[in-house]
Design an enzyme around this catalytic site. Structure first.
Site, short mmCIF file in Angstrom:
data_model
loop_
_atom_site.label_atom_id
_atom_site.label_comp_id
_atom_site.label_asym_id
_atom_site.label_seq_id
_atom_site.Cartn_x
_atom_site.Cartn_y
_atom_site.Cartn_z
N GLU A 47 -2.37 -9.50 -0.94
CA GLU A 47 -3.82 -9.61 -0.79
C GLU A 47 -4.52 -9.57 -2.14
O GLU A 47 -5.51 -10.27 -2.37
CB GLU A 47 -4.32 -8.52 0.16
CG GLU A 47 -3.90 -8.77 1.60
CD GLU A 47 -4.13 -7.58 2.52
OE1 GLU A 47 -4.68 -7.78 3.60
OE2 GLU A 47 -3.74 -6.44 2.15
N GLY A 53 -0.84 -5.28 0.62
CA GLY A 53 -1.97 -5.25 -0.30
C GLY A 53 -1.68 -5.95 -1.61
O GLY A 53 -2.60 -6.43 -2.28
N ALA A 82 0.84 -1.20 0.00
CA ALA A 82 0.00 0.00 0.00
C ALA A 82 0.88 1.25 0.00
O ALA A 82 2.07 1.21 0.33
CB ALA A 82 -0.91 -0.01 1.22
N GLU A 123 2.58 -5.97 7.44
CA GLU A 123 1.90 -4.87 8.14
C GLU A 123 2.23 -4.82 9.62
O GLU A 123 2.24 -3.74 10.22
CB GLU A 123 0.38 -4.99 7.94
CG GLU A 123 -0.11 -4.62 6.55
CD GLU A 123 -0.14 -5.79 5.59
OE1 GLU A 123 -0.80 -5.69 4.55
OE2 GLU A 123 0.53 -6.82 5.88
#
Length: 268
Positions: free
Chosen positions: A120, A117, A72, A140
């Protein structure tokens, strides 16, 4: 050259030149395809486009030769409040949900980094092909937070809770070979072969019975979200509904007259 179907600021939808039924969602936000609000929205739009395009029979999600998605955009989210992040993360989850719900086979072609992300996003695909030098992970925890776009949910469903907790709790990066060993990716190839291998994985499916493939995908995915009895009912209804399709008639007629594996499906 691929045929371009649509272009946004950071995402292009193309068709593979040798496999016109295969669409490519091509991410291109220099330098590392960091997920910000704009890229996230464009991913959702691309997912909606390929979902509704009858000419598209399979999909590759590709970040390019160097990197899939490195994570991200931390600069964008770093100073946001908890209230703001509830909405921000909702948009990210909805975009990746849109990828997961594409009613066609989807493969993530992973080069370089697929972190946070990025991983993901790859988890939202049906399959993952990784380059030999790729690194995957959900780091994270090293930022004092947890995955917020499906990592705590899709990852344990794919590789089991203990292995998922190892990756989530430590934030460590997993190299491609270990990723294959634990079931995080399905195939590892040389970095320069990732795109071609991803296309090769889904191109044969693009010639299959599209309605039945969509039914199979929905049955598996929805079944994983519920108990066995409900899952069996989902399967039963999907199975029965396919007897209203031309492909079912074609497939069974071909089996009787020519033997297995000879049917030519039209996707309806």
């Amino acid at each position: 050259m691929e045929k371009v179907k649509s272009v946004a600021e950071f995402v292009r939808v193309e068709t593979d030149p040798d496999n016109p039924g295969v669409a490519v969602i091509r991410l291109d936000r220099p330098k590392v395809n960091a997920l910000n609000a704009a890229l996230t929205a464009e991913i959702a739009e691309a997912a909606a486009q390929v979902s509704g395009d009858d000419e598209v029979r399979a999909v590759v999600v590709y970040g390019g030769e160097r990197v899939f998605v490195a994570g991200a955009d931390i600069k964008e989210m770093g100073d946001r409040t908890a209230v703001q992040m509830r909405e921000y993360s909702r948009g990210l989850q909805e975009a990746l949900n849109a990828v997961e719900r594409i009613p066609k086979p989807v493969v993530a072609a992973v080069t370089g980094y697929a972190l946070g992300g990025g991983l993901e996003l790859a988890l939202s695909a049906d399959f993952r092909v990784a380059g030999a030098e790729a690194k995957l992970g959900v780091p994270e925890i090293q930022l004092g937070v947890i995955p917020g776009a499906g990592g705590t949910q899709r990852l344990p469903r794919l590789i089991g809770p203990a292995r998922a907790k190892d990756l989530i709790f430590t934030g460590r990066h997993v190299r491609a070979e270990e990723a294959r060993e634990i079931g995080l990716v399905d195939e590892v190839v040389a970095d320069e072969e990732v795109y071609a291998a991803a296309v090769a994985k889904v191109a044969p499916l693009a010639q299959g019975p599209a309605v039945a493939l969509a039914a199979a995908k929905e049955s598996v995915d929805r079944g994983l979200e519920t108990d066995l009895s409900t899952g069996l009912e989902i399967e039963r209804m999907q199975f029965a509904s396919l007897f209203a399709t031309d492909d079912q008639k074609t497939g069974m007629r071909s089996f009787v007259e020519e033997g297995p594996g000879k049917a030519r499906f039209e996707g309806r």
